[in-house]
Scaffold this motif. Structure first.
Motif, PDB file in Angstrom:
ATOM      1  N   GLU A   2       0.931  -1.231   0.196  1.00  0.00           N
ATOM      2  CA  GLU A   2      -0.057   0.004  -0.033  1.00  0.00           C
ATOM      3  C   GLU A   2       1.013   1.224  -0.189  1.00  0.00           C
ATOM      4  O   GLU A   2       0.581   2.614  -0.785  1.00  0.00           O
ATOM      5  N   ARG A   3       1.941   1.100   0.833  1.00  0.00           N
ATOM      6  CA  ARG A   3       2.833   2.470   0.806  1.00  0.00           C
ATOM      7  C   ARG A   3       3.431   2.650  -0.707  1.00  0.00           C
ATOM      8  O   ARG A   3       4.002   3.911  -0.798  1.00  0.00           O
ATOM      9  N   LYS A   4       3.315   1.819  -1.491  1.00  0.00           N
ATOM     10  CA  LYS A   4       4.054   2.022  -2.892  1.00  0.00           C
ATOM     11  C   LYS A   4       3.165   2.525  -3.858  1.00  0.00           C
ATOM     12  O   LYS A   4       3.567   2.582  -4.923  1.00  0.00           O
ATOM     13  N   ILE A   5       1.760   2.048  -3.779  1.00  0.00           N
ATOM     14  CA  ILE A   5       0.922   2.380  -4.546  1.00  0.00           C
ATOM     15  C   ILE A   5       0.822   4.042  -5.310  1.00  0.00           C
ATOM     16  O   ILE A   5       1.146   4.169  -6.416  1.00  0.00           O
ATOM     17  N   PRO A   6       0.763   4.977  -4.427  1.00  0.00           N
ATOM     18  CA  PRO A   6       0.921   6.356  -4.887  1.00  0.00           C
ATOM     19  C   PRO A   6       2.052   6.450  -5.794  1.00  0.00           C
ATOM     20  O   PRO A   6       2.100   7.016  -7.013  1.00  0.00           O
TER      21      PRO A   6
ATOM     22  N   SER B  27      -4.394  10.931 -11.177  1.00  0.00           N
ATOM     23  CA  SER B  27      -4.453   9.579 -10.834  1.00  0.00           C
ATOM     24  C   SER B  27      -4.264   9.213  -9.549  1.00  0.00           C
ATOM     25  O   SER B  27      -5.180   8.337  -9.365  1.00  0.00           O
ATOM     26  N   ASN B  28      -3.601   9.647  -8.744  1.00  0.00           N
ATOM     27  CA  ASN B  28      -3.509   9.229  -7.249  1.00  0.00           C
ATOM     28  C   ASN B  28      -4.810   9.724  -6.793  1.00  0.00           C
ATOM     29  O   ASN B  28      -5.440   8.851  -5.909  1.00  0.00           O
TER      30      ASN B  28
ATOM     31  N   ILE C 125      -7.784   9.476  -7.773  1.00  0.00           N
ATOM     32  CA  ILE C 125      -8.848   8.602  -8.316  1.00  0.00           C
ATOM     33  C   ILE C 125      -8.779   7.381  -7.915  1.00  0.00           C
ATOM     34  O   ILE C 125      -9.428   6.719  -7.222  1.00  0.00           O
ATOM     35  N   VAL C 126      -7.185   6.850  -7.576  1.00  0.00           N
ATOM     36  CA  VAL C 126      -6.928   5.443  -7.131  1.00  0.00           C
ATOM     37  C   VAL C 126      -7.493   5.603  -5.284  1.00  0.00           C
ATOM     38  O   VAL C 126      -7.854   4.535  -5.150  1.00  0.00           O
ATOM     39  N   ALA C 127      -7.125   6.606  -4.766  1.00  0.00           N
ATOM     40  CA  ALA C 127      -7.291   6.742  -3.385  1.00  0.00           C
ATOM     41  C   ALA C 127      -8.861   6.814  -3.130  1.00  0.00           C
ATOM     42  O   ALA C 127      -9.179   6.688  -1.917  1.00  0.00           O
ATOM     43  N   ALA C 128      -9.635   7.241  -4.060  1.00  0.00           N
ATOM     44  CA  ALA C 128     -10.900   7.850  -3.624  1.00  0.00           C
ATOM     45  C   ALA C 128     -12.034   6.495  -4.095  1.00  0.00           C
ATOM     46  O   ALA C 128     -13.260   6.587  -3.460  1.00  0.00           O
ATOM     47  N   VAL C 129     -11.624   5.591  -4.410  1.00  0.00           N
ATOM     48  CA  VAL C 129     -12.501   4.388  -4.604  1.00  0.00           C
ATOM     49  C   VAL C 129     -12.269   3.085  -3.916  1.00  0.00           C
ATOM     50  O   VAL C 129     -11.034   2.795  -3.531  1.00  0.00           O
ATOM     51  N   PRO C 130     -13.102   2.212  -3.527  1.00  0.00           N
ATOM     52  CA  PRO C 130     -12.866   0.900  -3.054  1.00  0.00           C
ATOM     53  C   PRO C 130     -11.808   0.030  -3.966  1.00  0.00           C
ATOM     54  O   PRO C 130     -11.770   0.289  -5.286  1.00  0.00           O
ATOM     55  N   GLN C 131     -11.080  -0.865  -3.450  1.00  0.00           N
ATOM     56  CA  GLN C 131     -10.130  -1.435  -4.278  1.00  0.00           C
ATOM     57  C   GLN C 131     -10.678  -2.184  -5.570  1.00  0.00           C
ATOM     58  O   GLN C 131     -10.183  -2.172  -6.559  1.00  0.00           O
TER      59      GLN C 131
END
Length: 477
Positions: free
Chosen positions: A115-119, A366-367, A369-375
């Motif tokens: 999770e820490r590497k996703i952004p 992009s970050n 959007i990825v952070a804003a929704v369920p996996q």
């Protein structure tokens, strides 16, 4: 491998842009028709991107990624063999399926990375997606000069075939699934209103903006778009989840993406054509394909570098300030291009500054959007964002074509005023994007933070906070 796939798709977006005039001459067509080599590709990507993202969420992102890469290869084959404009546009439409590469790549990152590497990973992929467009314009000239324009399709075909083979071999299949059916009616309605809108925008200059055909297509586009929204809201398995789209963090990011895509793709399409215009027209540099590509090289370089550094800026000043600043920086440079028609160095400098602005915006969006929704919705949500940017690009290219070719010289070349008005319209799109970005929900300096209970600091934003690594702090790219 994900980076190679995203870069390959981005290259195909722009490799043909500097050689549209050569394709026009070789395939015996006109400037408006040859623009559909770009517009048709963007339109297909607009339609296919959310579908591919949804299919990947349902049946497996790796499997669909390999299929999309094969589709890109087939489209490249058709375009490379084309001897007339019809098959060329068909090949480019098939290539548009590759728009699904972006949501699939973001989804795989969300499923497989710590999770820490996703952004950071999402930021890099987003930057590559944008930078690839600029690199494609730079590479087009040398490829055409040494091998001929058909190799603009043969080379990507080879790369995407190899990428499909390697992706199948090394990328793990995600176990995350969204069990829902895929409805075809929303896709049909989406494609119908987009085609009607783009035809009206691209042909309105020739038909007349108040002509019956232009008005009929515009009205049809609005009516079908309204029907599409109605169907999506009532569908048990919508192509685009309208409830998700209403989240403040999502709709603001998507609105900015639409406007930035409008300006960015139109600039990619027409800056090389401006540079290639011979001096006999009273403007332009008479540049070769290679020279016109090099004028855009500073944009690609600064876009990539800034995209890598944007995570640090987000942590320092927050995502809203980064996006607003990026839009205003790009607007100022695009306005300068509307007036700076005399010296090449002015275009080199302006393009470098535009790259700074766009790099800041795209990597940050992009970050968000990825952070804003369920996996389980990462694929479709990021697909929608990429899709909306592509829709903006389709509209922008059509609008720019209408403005540039609205008045022609006796030799058939556009008048200088057409480019001036076009670049001013693109600057206005960036200003409007900055205004919308002011509505992005406020978050902490790390973009999304948690309180001591572990819940999102602003749950009403629809944001999902990233967990910090053990003993460390969250990382953003």
């Amino acid at each position: 491998m994900l980076a190679v796939s995203v870069t390959g798709f981005a290259l195909l977006q722009s490799l043909v842009t500097p050689v549209l005039s050569e394709i026009q001459a070789n395939l015996h067509t006109d400037q408006k028709t040859v623009t559909w080599v770009l517009t048709g590709y963007l339109l297909a990507a607009s339609i296919c991107t959310p579908i591919v993202g949804r299919v990947g969420d349902r049946v497996g992102k790796k499997r669909v990624l390999v299929t999309v890469l094969v589709g890109l290869s087939i489209g490249s084959l058709v375009a490379g063999l084309a001897t007339s404009i019809g098959p060329m546009i068909i090949g480019r439409v098939i290539q548009g399926v590759g728009g699904g590469v972006l949501p699939l790549a973001f989804g795989i990152v969300r499923d497989e990375f710590p999770e820490r590497k996703i952004p950071g990973a999402v930021g890099i992929l987003a930057s590559l997606g944008a930078v690839g467009g600029g690199i494609g314009i730079v590479l087009a000239g040398p490829i055409v000069d040494t091998l001929g324009y058909h190799w603009l399709f043969w080379l990507p075909m080879i790369v995407t075939i190899l990428a499909a083979i390697v992706a199948h071999a090394i990328i793990p299949e995600s176990l995350v699934r969204t069990p829902s059916k895929i409805s075809l009616l929303p896709a049909l309605l989406l494609s119908t209103w987009l085609v009607c809108l783009l035809l009206a925008l691209s042909q309105g200059g020739d038909w007349g903006w108040t002509s019956g055909r232009t008005i009929a297509l515009t009205v049809a586009s609005l009516a079908v778009a309204a029907a599409w929204v109605w169907v999506e809201k009532r569908s048990a398995s919508p192509l685009i989840d309208m409830d998700m789209m209403r989240l403040p963090a999502v709709w603001t990011a998507n609105s900015v993406a639409l406007l930035v895509g409008f300006a960015m793709y139109a600039a990619y399409a027409f800056l090389p054509q401006f540079a290639q215009t011979p001096g006999t027209a009273g403007y332009g540099f008479g540049a070769s394909i290679t020279e016109s590509g090099l004028i855009l090289l500073p944009m690609a370089v600064t876009m990539f570098v800034v995209g890598l550094l944007s995570g640090t800026l987000v942590r320092l000043i927050g995502p809203k300030v980064v996006v607003v600043t990026g839009c205003l920086v790009s607007a100022s440079s695009m306005a300068a291009l509307a007036l700076a028609h005399d010296e090449k160095w002015e275009h080199y400098l302006a393009n470098a500054i535009i790259g700074v602005g766009v790099g800041l915006v795209l990597s940050c969006l992009s970050n968000l959007i990825v952070a804003a929704v369920p996996q389980e919705q990462t694929g479709v949500a990021s697909g929608i964002n990429a899709n909306i940017r592509t829709i903006g690009g389709s509209i922008g290219a059509a609008v720019m074509a209408g403005l540039v070719t609205s008045s022609l010289l006796p030799n058939g070349l556009p008048r200088e005023a057409g480019y001036t008005n076009g670049f001013l319209a693109l600057a206005g799109a960036f200003v409007l994007a900055a205004s919308v970005a002011l509505l992005i929900p406020r978050a902490g300096r790390r973009g999304v933070e948690k309180d001591l209970t572990g819940e999102p600091e602003h749950p009403e934003l629809g944001l999902v906070a990233a967990e910090p690594a053990a003993g460390g702090s969250p990382s953003s790219g």
